[in-house]
Design a protein around this motif. Sequence first.
Motif, PDB file in Angstrom:
ATOM      1  N   VAL A  17      10.144  10.711   0.215  1.00  0.00           N
ATOM      2  CA  VAL A  17      10.527  11.498  -2.013  1.00  0.00           C
ATOM      3  C   VAL A  17      11.217  10.779  -2.988  1.00  0.00           C
ATOM      4  CG1 VAL A  17      10.491  13.642  -2.798  1.00  0.00           C
ATOM      5  CG2 VAL A  17       8.819  13.589  -0.705  1.00  0.00           C
ATOM      6  N   GLY A  18      12.024  10.690  -2.433  1.00  0.00           N
ATOM      7  CA  GLY A  18      13.445  10.293  -3.674  1.00  0.00           C
ATOM      8  C   GLY A  18      12.848   8.568  -4.014  1.00  0.00           C
ATOM      9  N   SER A  19      12.567   8.022  -3.129  1.00  0.00           N
ATOM     10  CA  SER A  19      12.623   6.695  -3.327  1.00  0.00           C
ATOM     11  C   SER A  19      11.232   6.671  -3.754  1.00  0.00           C
ATOM     12  CB  SER A  19      12.009   5.817  -2.058  1.00  0.00           C
ATOM     13  OG  SER A  19      12.973   5.926  -1.600  1.00  0.00           O
ATOM     14  N   THR A  20      10.095   7.230  -4.111  1.00  0.00           N
ATOM     15  CA  THR A  20       8.758   7.848  -4.480  1.00  0.00           C
ATOM     16  C   THR A  20       9.305   8.022  -6.406  1.00  0.00           C
ATOM     17  OG1 THR A  20       7.832   8.276  -2.839  1.00  0.00           O
ATOM     18  CG2 THR A  20       6.506   8.865  -4.771  1.00  0.00           C
ATOM     19  N   PHE A  21       9.776   9.069  -6.741  1.00  0.00           N
ATOM     20  CA  PHE A  21      10.622   9.177  -7.933  1.00  0.00           C
ATOM     21  C   PHE A  21      11.232   8.269  -7.936  1.00  0.00           C
ATOM     22  CE2 PHE A  21       9.449  13.803  -6.857  1.00  0.00           C
ATOM     23  CZ  PHE A  21       8.528  13.710  -7.105  1.00  0.00           C
ATOM     24  N   TYR A  22      12.121   7.354  -7.355  1.00  0.00           N
ATOM     25  CA  TYR A  22      12.916   6.290  -7.966  1.00  0.00           C
ATOM     26  C   TYR A  22      11.613   5.320  -8.616  1.00  0.00           C
ATOM     27  CZ  TYR A  22      15.238   2.173  -8.844  1.00  0.00           C
ATOM     28  OH  TYR A  22      16.350   1.542  -9.711  1.00  0.00           O
ATOM     29  N   LEU A  23      10.688   4.916  -7.740  1.00  0.00           N
ATOM     30  CA  LEU A  23       9.733   3.702  -8.252  1.00  0.00           C
ATOM     31  C   LEU A  23       8.965   4.397  -9.817  1.00  0.00           C
ATOM     32  CD1 LEU A  23       8.727   2.265  -4.488  1.00  0.00           C
ATOM     33  CD2 LEU A  23       9.758   1.261  -6.553  1.00  0.00           C
ATOM     34  N   SER A  24       8.738   5.679  -9.981  1.00  0.00           N
ATOM     35  CA  SER A  24       8.094   6.354 -10.724  1.00  0.00           C
ATOM     36  C   SER A  24       8.479   5.999 -11.962  1.00  0.00           C
ATOM     37  CB  SER A  24       7.745   7.643 -10.144  1.00  0.00           C
ATOM     38  OG  SER A  24       6.704   7.997  -8.825  1.00  0.00           O
ATOM     39  N   TYR A  25       9.986   6.304 -11.327  1.00  0.00           N
ATOM     40  CA  TYR A  25      10.891   6.380 -13.515  1.00  0.00           C
ATOM     41  C   TYR A  25      10.699   4.904 -13.605  1.00  0.00           C
ATOM     42  CZ  TYR A  25      15.109   5.996 -15.708  1.00  0.00           C
ATOM     43  OH  TYR A  25      15.788   5.925 -16.715  1.00  0.00           O
ATOM     44  N   ILE A  26      10.817   3.529 -12.218  1.00  0.00           N
ATOM     45  CA  ILE A  26      11.142   2.254 -13.116  1.00  0.00           C
ATOM     46  C   ILE A  26       9.426   2.587 -13.986  1.00  0.00           C
ATOM     47  CG2 ILE A  26      10.457  -0.184 -12.031  1.00  0.00           C
ATOM     48  CD1 ILE A  26      12.327   1.215 -10.414  1.00  0.00           C
ATOM     49  N   GLY A  27       8.153   2.580 -13.631  1.00  0.00           N
ATOM     50  CA  GLY A  27       7.372   2.700 -13.809  1.00  0.00           C
ATOM     51  C   GLY A  27       6.378   3.150 -15.106  1.00  0.00           C
ATOM     52  N   MET A  28       7.609   3.965 -15.822  1.00  0.00           N
ATOM     53  CA  MET A  28       7.263   4.977 -15.837  1.00  0.00           C
ATOM     54  C   MET A  28       8.342   4.715 -17.767  1.00  0.00           C
ATOM     55  SD  MET A  28       9.425   8.565 -17.046  1.00  0.00           S
ATOM     56  CE  MET A  28      10.507   7.892 -16.768  1.00  0.00           C
ATOM     57  N   LYS A  29       9.029   3.369 -17.122  1.00  0.00           N
ATOM     58  CA  LYS A  29       9.881   2.735 -18.597  1.00  0.00           C
ATOM     59  C   LYS A  29       8.688   0.958 -19.139  1.00  0.00           C
ATOM     60  CE  LYS A  29      14.145   2.123 -16.198  1.00  0.00           C
ATOM     61  NZ  LYS A  29      14.555   1.653 -16.168  1.00  0.00           N
ATOM     62  N   VAL A 168       1.766  18.975  -5.953  1.00  0.00           N
ATOM     63  CA  VAL A 168       2.956  19.083  -6.737  1.00  0.00           C
ATOM     64  C   VAL A 168       3.500  17.282  -6.782  1.00  0.00           C
ATOM     65  CG1 VAL A 168       5.553  20.054  -7.349  1.00  0.00           C
ATOM     66  CG2 VAL A 168       2.760  21.546  -7.055  1.00  0.00           C
ATOM     67  N   PHE A 169       4.007  17.451  -6.150  1.00  0.00           N
ATOM     68  CA  PHE A 169       4.123  16.340  -5.572  1.00  0.00           C
ATOM     69  C   PHE A 169       3.212  14.618  -5.914  1.00  0.00           C
ATOM     70  CE2 PHE A 169       4.730  12.113  -2.630  1.00  0.00           C
ATOM     71  CZ  PHE A 169       6.378  11.935  -2.667  1.00  0.00           C
ATOM     72  N   THR A 170       2.737  14.779  -5.984  1.00  0.00           N
ATOM     73  CA  THR A 170       1.948  13.871  -6.238  1.00  0.00           C
ATOM     74  C   THR A 170       1.516  13.230  -8.496  1.00  0.00           C
ATOM     75  OG1 THR A 170       0.373  13.930  -3.869  1.00  0.00           O
ATOM     76  CG2 THR A 170      -0.161  12.203  -5.260  1.00  0.00           C
ATOM     77  N   PHE A 171       1.561  14.500  -8.285  1.00  0.00           N
ATOM     78  CA  PHE A 171       1.311  14.454  -9.621  1.00  0.00           C
ATOM     79  C   PHE A 171       2.146  14.547 -10.600  1.00  0.00           C
ATOM     80  CE2 PHE A 171      -2.922  15.694  -8.203  1.00  0.00           C
ATOM     81  CZ  PHE A 171      -3.782  16.411  -8.828  1.00  0.00           C
ATOM     82  N   SER A 172       3.017  14.675  -9.952  1.00  0.00           N
ATOM     83  CA  SER A 172       4.366  14.988 -10.571  1.00  0.00           C
ATOM     84  C   SER A 172       4.431  13.164 -10.920  1.00  0.00           C
ATOM     85  CB  SER A 172       5.475  15.497 -10.106  1.00  0.00           C
ATOM     86  OG  SER A 172       5.243  16.660  -9.501  1.00  0.00           O
ATOM     87  N   TYR A 173       4.836  12.282 -10.105  1.00  0.00           N
ATOM     88  CA  TYR A 173       5.079  10.977  -9.673  1.00  0.00           C
ATOM     89  C   TYR A 173       4.101  10.197 -10.320  1.00  0.00           C
ATOM     90  CZ  TYR A 173       2.326   9.741  -5.398  1.00  0.00           C
ATOM     91  OH  TYR A 173       1.849   8.973  -4.920  1.00  0.00           O
ATOM     92  N   VAL A 174       2.746  10.740 -10.316  1.00  0.00           N
ATOM     93  CA  VAL A 174       1.854   9.879 -11.006  1.00  0.00           C
ATOM     94  C   VAL A 174       1.875   9.898 -12.554  1.00  0.00           C
ATOM     95  CG1 VAL A 174      -1.381   9.846 -11.252  1.00  0.00           C
ATOM     96  CG2 VAL A 174       0.073   9.740  -9.429  1.00  0.00           C
ATOM     97  N   LEU A 175       1.778  11.712 -12.931  1.00  0.00           N
ATOM     98  CA  LEU A 175       2.426  11.977 -14.514  1.00  0.00           C
ATOM     99  C   LEU A 175       3.684  10.995 -15.438  1.00  0.00           C
ATOM    100  CD1 LEU A 175       1.872  15.975 -14.299  1.00  0.00           C
ATOM    101  CD2 LEU A 175       0.777  13.726 -15.567  1.00  0.00           C
ATOM    102  N   MET A 176       4.401  10.477 -14.231  1.00  0.00           N
ATOM    103  CA  MET A 176       5.321   9.868 -14.639  1.00  0.00           C
ATOM    104  C   MET A 176       4.945   8.598 -15.180  1.00  0.00           C
ATOM    105  SD  MET A 176       8.382  10.511 -12.205  1.00  0.00           S
ATOM    106  CE  MET A 176       9.481  10.156 -13.170  1.00  0.00           C
ATOM    107  N   GLY A 177       4.674   7.374 -14.129  1.00  0.00           N
ATOM    108  CA  GLY A 177       4.910   6.597 -14.348  1.00  0.00           C
ATOM    109  C   GLY A 177       3.061   5.635 -14.405  1.00  0.00           C
ATOM    110  N   ALA A 183       1.554   1.366  -8.330  1.00  0.00           N
ATOM    111  CA  ALA A 183       1.558  -0.311  -8.064  1.00  0.00           C
ATOM    112  C   ALA A 183       2.827   0.010  -7.053  1.00  0.00           C
ATOM    113  CB  ALA A 183       1.501  -0.887  -9.001  1.00  0.00           C
ATOM    114  N   TYR A 184       3.764   0.140  -8.132  1.00  0.00           N
ATOM    115  CA  TYR A 184       5.468   0.215  -7.033  1.00  0.00           C
ATOM    116  C   TYR A 184       5.405   1.050  -5.326  1.00  0.00           C
ATOM    117  CZ  TYR A 184       6.713  -2.241 -11.159  1.00  0.00           C
ATOM    118  OH  TYR A 184       6.456  -3.040 -12.183  1.00  0.00           O
ATOM    119  N   THR A 185       4.364   2.927  -6.027  1.00  0.00           N
ATOM    120  CA  THR A 185       4.352   3.588  -4.387  1.00  0.00           C
ATOM    121  C   THR A 185       3.790   3.260  -3.785  1.00  0.00           C
ATOM    122  OG1 THR A 185       3.629   4.364  -5.649  1.00  0.00           O
ATOM    123  CG2 THR A 185       5.511   5.926  -6.380  1.00  0.00           C
TER     124      THR A 185
END
Length: 487
Positions: A17-29, A168-177, A183-185
């Motif tokens: 979960v942590g790795s996924t959100f980190y990669l999503s954060y990179i994508g969000m930028k 909630v998990f999937t939609f959270s990280y997709v909403l970000m990036g 692709a990153y996740t």
Amino acid sequence: MDMIPVIFKYFFMLLYVGSTFYLSYIGMKKTKDLKGFAIGNKDMSPLLVGVTMAASISSTATFVINPGFVYNHGLSAYLHYGVAATLGIIAALVTLSKGFRKLGAESGSLTIPDWIRHRYGSKMLALFFAILNLFSIAFIVLILIGCASITAQLFGISKTLALTLGLVFTFSYVLMGGTYAHAYTNSLQGILMIVVACILFVSGWEYWQSGFVNELKSVGENFASMYNPEPFNDKTPLYYSFFSVFASGFIITFALMFQPHILTKVLYIKEEKDVNKFLITTLVVGFTFSLVLFVGFYARFAGLEISNQDDTVGIYITQIYSQSLGGKCLLAFVAVTLLAAGMSTLDGILVSLSAMVVNDIYMPFTNSQDGMSKFGLALSRYVLIGIGLVAFILALNPPPLVGIFAQQGVYALAAASFAPIVIGVLSKRKIHYSIMFTAAFLAVGIHFYLNLFAGVTNPSVSSSIAMLISMGVTLVLLAATHKKSEA
């Protein structure tokens, strides 16, 4: 000692979960507007896109649902999903990827309906396909239910809570990036899926040593047969002939590459020279994923009594990996990776559908370019939440066999897209949009009539018949209009 597997289970889940959100954060930028959200900025490696494509194709259906069909129907189901389907994927990607990418790059297409609009010059045809693409919600429901089943068994919670947490998990990280998060996740999820596919395939090595064919025959003559005549749910069989096993498996999988989250992957690629690297990566990784289908055989050989075939993989891995300390830790790793397999496709569908609703349904009625601005990006995220709520409501009270339910909806979309995309890529002539509207409408109507009213239980058979008839009518109309233009 009993606490070690529990600690490992939660640790690995939190790490994922942590790795996924980190990669999503990179994508969000990197995501600044709707184009970046939908297809990225064409700066991804073709190898990364290839792994993303393979993971999108081989999701919960391959890792959780389809092994259940193999468990119930045997060799015929494996030939349908493992052989015919694989050949369909290869044929579609090799035949259409370069042509689809070239036209999409020239026109700046963001989605498949957008590509159809540029190819045939009709906003109404694009709108029709955008609405048809909403059938993909049926596949979202399948993935959510498959992931909820695994999560519930892994953590001992209710399926409703597991469904809520997964959503909630999937939609959270997709909403970000958006696409970058997808692709990153997927690169992380794809690597985990490769490892688990190999682990699960090797888990039944004893059956290969004792003679795989003999094991098949020991279950029953029909189970070991290329064509299985046994009725399905007291109706007609699913895999009973050459057409139902091979032809329909090839045709429908060929057409499934036209789903909104699959063929658009080639639009991520900047240079045509990178397409071959992308294709090779996709096919090699995808073949590795297909090894999971053998779990259906292994579960039957092990004598497991499974009433709901959709639970086959979960019951099998629990049975074989819960006997020792190391096995329990491995069970946690496998289970989390099965969840990742579902997320790898779910996030792609969500990105594609939300971008499509904004770009192909909202924008044509506003006559503005808001969709390309930050407002369009924000709107795509609101749409994403709406899609999630609809899918959640459907998943709370699903049909008995969610695999068949998903196939009914998604295969209708595949049937409708077949003639417009194949002819659109392979033909250079200008074609009136009315011909493609006729082809799509006819394909959807025939598929649902055969599957729901004419007793064709297997959705891949009804969809394949619909595609062949639709393509035949389309070719006749094209020939007639060509002669008329010459005259």
